[in-house]
Scaffold this active site. Structure first.
Site, PDB file in Angstrom:
ATOM      1  CG  ASP A  67      -0.277  -0.307   2.534  1.00 34.79           C
ATOM      2  OD1 ASP A  67       0.970  -0.310   2.583  1.00 34.79           O
ATOM      3  OD2 ASP A  67      -0.985  -0.539   3.512  1.00 34.79           O
ATOM      4  CG  ASN A 136      -8.954   1.145  11.173  1.00 30.20           C
ATOM      5  OD1 ASN A 136      -7.997   0.376  11.014  1.00 30.20           O
ATOM      6  ND2 ASN A 136      -9.342   1.989  10.234  1.00 30.20           N
ATOM      7  CG  HIS A 138      -6.022  -0.455   8.453  1.00 35.85           C
ATOM      8  ND1 HIS A 138      -5.919   0.919   8.395  1.00 35.85           N
ATOM      9  CD2 HIS A 138      -4.802  -0.880   8.900  1.00 35.85           C
ATOM     10  CE1 HIS A 138      -4.712   1.287   8.770  1.00 35.85           C
ATOM     11  NE2 HIS A 138      -4.014   0.213   9.084  1.00 35.85           N
ATOM     12  CD  GLU A 143      -8.677   2.570   6.495  1.00 38.57           C
ATOM     13  OE1 GLU A 143      -8.568   1.735   7.413  1.00 38.57           O
ATOM     14  OE2 GLU A 143      -8.140   3.684   6.550  1.00 38.57           O
TER      15      GLU A 143
HETATM   16  C1  F6R Z   1       1.419  -0.593   6.346  1.00 42.26           C
HETATM   17  C2  F6R Z   1       0.069  -1.136   6.441  1.00 42.26           C
HETATM   18  C3  F6R Z   1      -0.785  -0.904   7.647  1.00 42.26           C
HETATM   19  C4  F6R Z   1      -0.064  -1.213   8.961  1.00 42.26           C
HETATM   20  C5  F6R Z   1      -0.987  -1.019  10.162  1.00 42.26           C
HETATM   21  C6  F6R Z   1      -0.252  -1.226  11.466  1.00 42.26           C
HETATM   22  O1  F6R Z   1       2.003  -0.958   5.117  1.00 42.26           O
HETATM   23  O2  F6R Z   1      -0.375  -1.767   5.540  1.00 42.26           O
HETATM   24  O3  F6R Z   1      -1.940  -1.680   7.536  1.00 42.26           O
HETATM   25  O4  F6R Z   1       0.394  -2.540   8.922  1.00 42.26           O
HETATM   26  O5  F6R Z   1      -1.544   0.251  10.134  1.00 42.26           O
HETATM   27  O6  F6R Z   1       0.754  -0.273  11.608  1.00 42.26           O
HETATM   28  P1  F6R Z   1       1.821  -0.343  12.800  1.00 42.26           P
HETATM   29  O7  F6R Z   1       2.594  -1.607  12.587  1.00 42.26           O
HETATM   30  O8  F6R Z   1       2.671   0.874  12.656  1.00 42.26           O
HETATM   31  O9  F6R Z   1       1.031  -0.386  14.050  1.00 42.26           O
END
Ligand code: F6R
Length: 244
Positions: A67, A136, A138, A143
């Site tokens: 992403d 959340n 995701h 989302e």
């Molecule tokens: C990042 C991504 C996001 C993160 C998620 C958790 O490439 O796809 O879905 O994996 O937001 O982020 P952290 O690990 O920083 O808590």
């Protein structure tokens, strides 16, 4: 889905790094898709240490971007592109021809999505995807409310993601949209690893592993996947009914 709970972040990171090494040893031309963010950071450090010491060869592998923040250039340290260059591609010596990331500055984002889907098809699908979990629920930028039938797409980021995402940047940024692989890619990937650590993730881990599978909580789809592993530390597992 297999759940493994570790005493600490180091333990789960080591386990995830070993899975990645196992995948490249089984298939030198494996296709990887690796999340950015805080959760897998130690995994990537341990992976590069191991590769430096043992000489595991990633030169035939391919890397797909999971992403990106729309409108954020690769030169911005908060971008997924910059993160992967710094934490994975440069340390592992991956050549540019084997790196396939979204261009989140493109004037034609639907075309970016289409060409990403074509690349994944051409490479024969993704062998290993490593994801984190958003506060959340995701995965990638899928989302809450997203259709599980989508491949790559552009999505409006929900408010929590816009706010939590600020932690990756040096100053306030506008984060309205993301471009992401879809849950259909996630479900079609041969092996999916989900990593989470710390007490802050305990509530969303509990919901994702215990509530009904639903697009309102995309991470619940990890339980629908035919070959998925969840590696969490005891703090992230602390609210689970049947933890240990
Ligand atoms: C990042 C991504 C996001 C993160 C998620 C958790 O490439 O796809 O879905 O994996 O937001 O982020 P952290 O690990 O920083 O808590």
């Amino acid at each position: 889905m297999k759940l493994e709970i570790f005493d600490n972040y180091e333990g789960l990171s080591l386990r995830a790094a070993k899975e990645i090494i196992g995948a490249i040893q089984r298939k030198p031309s494996a296709v990887f898709c690796l999340a950015t963010g805080d959760s897998p950071k130690r995994t990537y450090e341990l992976l590069t240490n191991e590769v430096t010491q043992s000489g595991v060869d990633f030169s035939k592998a391919h890397f797909i971007g999971l992403d990106e923040w729309v409108g954020i250039p690769p030169s911005n340290p908060g971008s997924c592109h910059y993160y992967l260059d710094t934490n994975v591609f440069r340390p592992l010596g991956i050549s540019a021809a084997r790196i396939h990331l979204f261009d989140a500055l493109s004037k034609d984002l639907p075309n970016e999505c289409q060409s990403m889907d074509e690349t994944i098809r051409r490479l024969g699908g993704i062998d290993l995807m490593l994801v984190g979990i958003g506060m959340n629920g995701h995965v990638g930028f899928n989302e809450p409310g997203v259709s599980p039938n989508l491949y790559s797409h552009v999505i409006h980021l929900d408010e929590m993601t816009q706010n939590v995402g600020q932690k990756y940047f040096n100053g306030a940024v506008v984060l309205k949209q993301g471009i992401t692989l879809g849950l259909k890619h996630f479900l079609e990937t041969k092996l999916v690893l989900l990593v989470a650590n710390g007490e802050k993730k305990a509530a969303i881990i509990k919901r994702s592993l215990e509530e009904n599978i639903s697009e309102n909580l995309p991470a619940t789809f990890i339980r629908k996947h035919a070959n998925s592993k969840v590696f969490i530390d005891s703090a992230a597992a602390s609210k689970l009914i049947k933890a240990r």
